[in-house]
Design a protein around this motif. Sequence first.
Motif: not given
Length: 119
Positions: A47-73
């Motif tokens: 209910r808080y919407g879709v937000r964009s973020s730029v982060g240095r999570f490049t140790s993971h391939p994009p396919s490993e990130l998509v679908g994962r739950q994460v915590m954000g400020v």
Amino acid sequence: MPTDLKPTVRPEDTLERLDIRLGRVLSAELEPSAPRPAYRLQIDFGRYGVRSSVGRFTSHPPSELVGRQVMGVLNFEPRQIGDVSSEVLIIGIQARGKDSGEATFLTPALEGKLGSKLF
């Protein structure tokens, strides 16, 4: 056992002022305008919407990130990173054996409801 802990603070002065919520990564792609290798993420916070973020999570391939739950400020001011306004800070830690700032994200052990608040 020496430590470099920061001074003790009260929860009402810190954690309770931050709006840290659970989201799901919808997309992850390299952001060419970032000063260092980074992904532009689209994250659904329910209910808080879709937000964009730029982060240095490049140790993971994009396919490993998509679908994962994460915590954000959600209540930090947006930050300009390259050509993109990063609207949310995804919580992470430095990835083992990687350069400073190269991160891995924190994720819950069990699936949670999108938008759930960290407490």
